[in-house]
Write an enzyme that holds these catalytic residues in place. Structure first.
Site, PDB file in Angstrom:
ATOM      1  N   GLU A  54      14.116  -8.012  41.229  1.00 29.84           N
ATOM      2  CA  GLU A  54      13.709  -8.912  40.148  1.00 29.84           C
ATOM      3  C   GLU A  54      13.397  -8.104  38.892  1.00 29.84           C
ATOM      4  O   GLU A  54      13.057  -6.911  38.977  1.00 29.84           O
ATOM      5  CB  GLU A  54      12.456  -9.691  40.607  1.00 29.84           C
ATOM      6  CG  GLU A  54      11.918 -10.669  39.570  1.00 29.84           C
ATOM      7  CD  GLU A  54      10.921 -11.664  40.131  1.00 29.84           C
ATOM      8  OE1 GLU A  54      10.479 -11.491  41.293  1.00 29.84           O
ATOM      9  OE2 GLU A  54      10.574 -12.619  39.409  1.00 29.84           O
ATOM     10  N   GLU A 202      11.493 -21.083  44.053  1.00 30.07           N
ATOM     11  CA  GLU A 202      10.094 -21.547  44.168  1.00 30.07           C
ATOM     12  C   GLU A 202       9.823 -22.676  43.178  1.00 30.07           C
ATOM     13  O   GLU A 202       8.870 -22.628  42.391  1.00 30.07           O
ATOM     14  CB  GLU A 202       9.111 -20.378  44.011  1.00 30.07           C
ATOM     15  CG  GLU A 202       9.254 -19.363  45.125  1.00 30.07           C
ATOM     16  CD  GLU A 202       8.084 -18.395  45.289  1.00 30.07           C
ATOM     17  OE1 GLU A 202       7.186 -18.351  44.423  1.00 30.07           O
ATOM     18  OE2 GLU A 202       8.075 -17.675  46.305  1.00 30.07           O
ATOM     19  N   TYR A 268       5.162 -14.102  52.662  1.00 31.64           N
ATOM     20  CA  TYR A 268       4.593 -12.784  52.412  1.00 31.64           C
ATOM     21  C   TYR A 268       3.442 -12.525  53.382  1.00 31.64           C
ATOM     22  O   TYR A 268       2.626 -13.423  53.642  1.00 31.64           O
ATOM     23  CB  TYR A 268       4.084 -12.678  50.965  1.00 31.64           C
ATOM     24  CG  TYR A 268       5.217 -12.526  49.968  1.00 31.64           C
ATOM     25  CD1 TYR A 268       5.828 -11.295  49.769  1.00 31.64           C
ATOM     26  CD2 TYR A 268       5.698 -13.617  49.248  1.00 31.64           C
ATOM     27  CE1 TYR A 268       6.878 -11.141  48.870  1.00 31.64           C
ATOM     28  CE2 TYR A 268       6.756 -13.481  48.341  1.00 31.64           C
ATOM     29  CZ  TYR A 268       7.331 -12.228  48.163  1.00 31.64           C
ATOM     30  OH  TYR A 268       8.377 -12.085  47.279  1.00 31.64           O
ATOM     31  N   GLU A 325      12.866 -14.145  50.417  1.00 31.74           N
ATOM     32  CA  GLU A 325      11.754 -13.290  49.975  1.00 31.74           C
ATOM     33  C   GLU A 325      10.803 -13.135  51.148  1.00 31.74           C
ATOM     34  O   GLU A 325      10.316 -14.131  51.698  1.00 31.74           O
ATOM     35  CB  GLU A 325      10.994 -13.905  48.792  1.00 31.74           C
ATOM     36  CG  GLU A 325      11.704 -13.776  47.478  1.00 31.74           C
ATOM     37  CD  GLU A 325      10.870 -14.262  46.298  1.00 31.74           C
ATOM     38  OE1 GLU A 325       9.635 -14.114  46.307  1.00 31.74           O
ATOM     39  OE2 GLU A 325      11.496 -14.804  45.365  1.00 31.74           O
ATOM     40  N   GLN A 374      10.355  -5.932  47.286  1.00 28.69           N
ATOM     41  CA  GLN A 374      11.571  -5.859  46.493  1.00 28.69           C
ATOM     42  C   GLN A 374      12.090  -4.427  46.567  1.00 28.69           C
ATOM     43  O   GLN A 374      11.315  -3.512  46.840  1.00 28.69           O
ATOM     44  CB  GLN A 374      11.312  -6.262  45.063  1.00 28.69           C
ATOM     45  CG  GLN A 374      10.845  -7.693  44.904  1.00 28.69           C
ATOM     46  CD  GLN A 374      10.863  -8.165  43.445  1.00 28.69           C
ATOM     47  OE1 GLN A 374      11.336  -7.490  42.537  1.00 28.69           O
ATOM     48  NE2 GLN A 374      10.285  -9.356  43.237  1.00 28.69           N
TER      49      GLN A 374
HETATM   50  O1  AHR Z   1       8.406 -11.203  44.688  1.00 29.43           O
HETATM   51  C1  AHR Z   1       7.419 -11.525  43.739  1.00 29.43           C
HETATM   52  C2  AHR Z   1       7.337 -13.018  43.485  1.00 29.43           C
HETATM   53  O2  AHR Z   1       6.902 -13.665  44.648  1.00 29.43           O
HETATM   54  C3  AHR Z   1       8.629 -13.714  43.146  1.00 29.43           C
HETATM   55  O3  AHR Z   1       8.946 -13.609  41.809  1.00 29.43           O
HETATM   56  C4  AHR Z   1       8.340 -15.134  43.504  1.00 29.43           C
HETATM   57  O4  AHR Z   1       9.488 -15.859  43.863  1.00 29.43           O
HETATM   58  C5  AHR Z   1       7.333 -15.021  44.626  1.00 29.43           C
HETATM   59  O5  AHR Z   1       6.250 -15.825  44.438  1.00 29.43           O
END
Ligand code: AHR
Length: 522
Positions: A54, A202, A268, A325, A374
């Site tokens: 990103e 998102e 996450y 993600e 990332q």
């Molecule tokens: O990876 C960081 C951020 O996490 C991304 O931009 C978003 O899609 C997510 O909330």
């Protein structure tokens, strides 16, 4: 913190011995594994080993892109060291330009002579000025240099349908048209092939704060104009849920399922469970070591439940679940810009990578892509850079070891083994996945999450007589072991010799806190 009394009660109930966090023990536990080497129907899509880049912090600028005039060796502005490292893990697919950035990105700002490109404010990530020097041509050049599939996320949140349609025409149309001619004027005669296209990111949050029903309608409108030009066939990916938002999956599958090829999922791992204070990437004790693996493994339940909903609408599994993600999210390194999400990466992160990739392998029937967040200098990066210096993180090395699973056939496994208990929580100490590659070689990836005890493993191979077994191991002296620019190879794979062929399979002893990948030949 649980008291020693509580801890020993839990231990007695579970019939296991608990070692104090400080103890260094060599006691091993035994586990039994059966690998059905003559079975397996589902291929593990290599895109499950995908990545995500990103416009955030130093992922693109300083990470991938240094510009043609840089002293750092580069090819048309893209770092050579980074390209070579990613080619070694056979990076299959790269998602770009975001993330949240995707829904405020206007691609026409990132084409043409760089000195003429307008700037913009990157409102999500530090409020910095984006100069748009890395745009469509640079990204697609990067993918060509890497030999990977590009995956572009379009702007549904703040962009128009026309803008999205133009982007696809610009990239893929080979005839005469306003966009194809513009591409040619910018130096690219032939169209590119573009397979993966995301329609927003998102959109329940940073991509427009939409309700599922509203997004489903928007998705249907926007995707109508994402066309297949000149023999190019786009695989359309709808924005999916985060975590436990099962309603989002249900609504999207009900209302828009027939218009999509893939539906995304984001998850996450937050070691502390709190977004306010996620914990340090490098300073932690056993409680957070355990909690991190435990929370990472929750992705198995999430995928199972989202996939079950998808199965109701799509029993033939035409639509892929794209975990585009995922990764561990720590507090940023002290002294760095909080908006840049720069974090170190330890053996603990490598554990999460190995556990998660095993989970994705097991869900190969539905999970068709996963993209670690990332690639460089952001979140659970596989590469960190500092000026001309570059290092490979422990997570990188897991991708290196696991590349043997790309496009291999998932083999059914049955595992019984000890639990790794800490305070009132437990997870299986051992985690596994196995596959058979096209040459018939079987690979087994094993994760021992227990930081104190080795595990003795007795494995049966059904339908295969092993002749030769080799392996590699990734471990470290400490749970917090990591690579620095001063010591870039403190954590790296080593040959693993402790595996022997037995009558019906093999036996091995897996060191505490290790990832082992075995190759078995017949
Ligand atoms: O990876 C960081 C951020 O996490 C991304 O931009 C978003 O899609 C997510 O909330």
């Amino acid at each position: 913190m649980a008291t020693p009394v509580k801890t020993s009660i839990v231990a007695a109930l579970l019939g296991v011995m608990i070692l104090s966090p400080d103890s260094v023990a060599t006691e091993s536990k035994t586990a039994q594994l059966t690998i059905k080497a003559d079975q397996g129907k589902v291929v593990i899509d290599r895109n499950v080993y995908g990545h995500f880049a990103e416009h955030l912090g130093r992922c693109i600028y300083g990470g991938f892109w240094v510009g043609q005039d840089s002293d750092i060796p580069n090819t048309r502005g893209i770092r050579n060291d980074v390209v070579q490292a990613l080619r070694e893990i056979k990076i299959p697919v790269l998602r770009w330009p975001g993330g949240c950035f995707a829904d405020e990105y206007h691609w026409k700002d990132g084409i043409g002579p760089r000195e003429n490109r307008p700037t913009m404010v990157n409102t999500h990530w530090g409020g910095v000025t984006e100069n748009n020097h890395f745009g469509t041509h640079e990204f697609l050049d990067l993918c060509e240099q890497l030999g990977c599939e590009p995956y572009i996320s379009g702007n549904l949140g703040s962009g128009t349908i026309e803008e999205m349609a133009d982007w696809v025409e610009y990239i893929t149309f080979d005839g005469k048209s306003p966009m194809a001619d513009l591409r040619r004027r910018n130096g690219r005669e032939q169209p590119w092939k573009l397979k993966y296209f995301g329609v927003g990111n998102e959109n329940w949050g940073c991509g427009g704060n939409m309700r599922a029903e509203y997004y489903a309608d928007q998705y249907k409108r926007y995707q109508t104009y994402v066309k297949n030009f000149s023999g190019n066939r786009i695989f359309k990916i709808a924005c999916g849920a985060s975590d436990v938002n099962y309603n989002w999956t249900e609504v999207l599958m009900t209302q828009a399922g027939r218009h999509m090829d893939g539906l995304s999922l984001h998850y996450y791992t937050i070691p502390t469970g709190s977004w306010r204070d996620k914990g340090s990437a490098t300073k932690f004790g056993e409680a957070l070591w355990h909690a991190t693996s435990r929370r990472a493994l929750e992705i198995d339940t999430l995928i199972t439940k989202h996939a079950a909903l998808m199965d109701q609408h799509d029993p033939r599994r035409r639509i892929g679940l794209m975990v585009d993600e995922w990764g561990v999210w720590h507090n940023v390194e002290p002294g760095t810009n909080p908006g840049f999400l720069y974090q170190q990466n330890t053996l603990r992160d490598a554990m999460v990578a190995a556990l998660s990739l095993n989970v994705f392998n097991h869900h190969a029937a539905r999970v068709k892509m996963a993209n670690l967040a990332q690639t460089i200098n952001v979140l659970q990066a596989v590469i960190l850079t500092e000026g001309a210096k570059m290092l490979l993180t422990p997570t990188y090395h897991v991708y290196y070891l696991y590349r043997v699973h790309h496009d291999a056939t998932l083999l059914p496994t049955e595992l019984t083994g000890p639990q790794y208990v800490f305070e009132s929580h437990q997870i299986p100490a051992l985690n596994v996945s196995a596959s058979r590659d096209k040459a018939g070689k079987v690979h087994v990836s094993l994760v021992n999450t227990d930081p104190h005890r080795a595990i003795e493993l007795h494995a049966q191979l059904q339908g295969m007589k092993a002749k030769r077994i080799t392996g590699q191991v990734l471990t470290g002296a400490e749970m917090t072991a990591h690579n620095t620019f001063e010591k870039p190879t403190a954590v790296e794979p080593a040959p693993f010799g402790d595996a022997q062929v037995t009558e019906g399979g093999f036996r091995t002893t897996l060191p505490a806190k290790s990832v082992v990948v075995l190759a078995i030949e017949n």
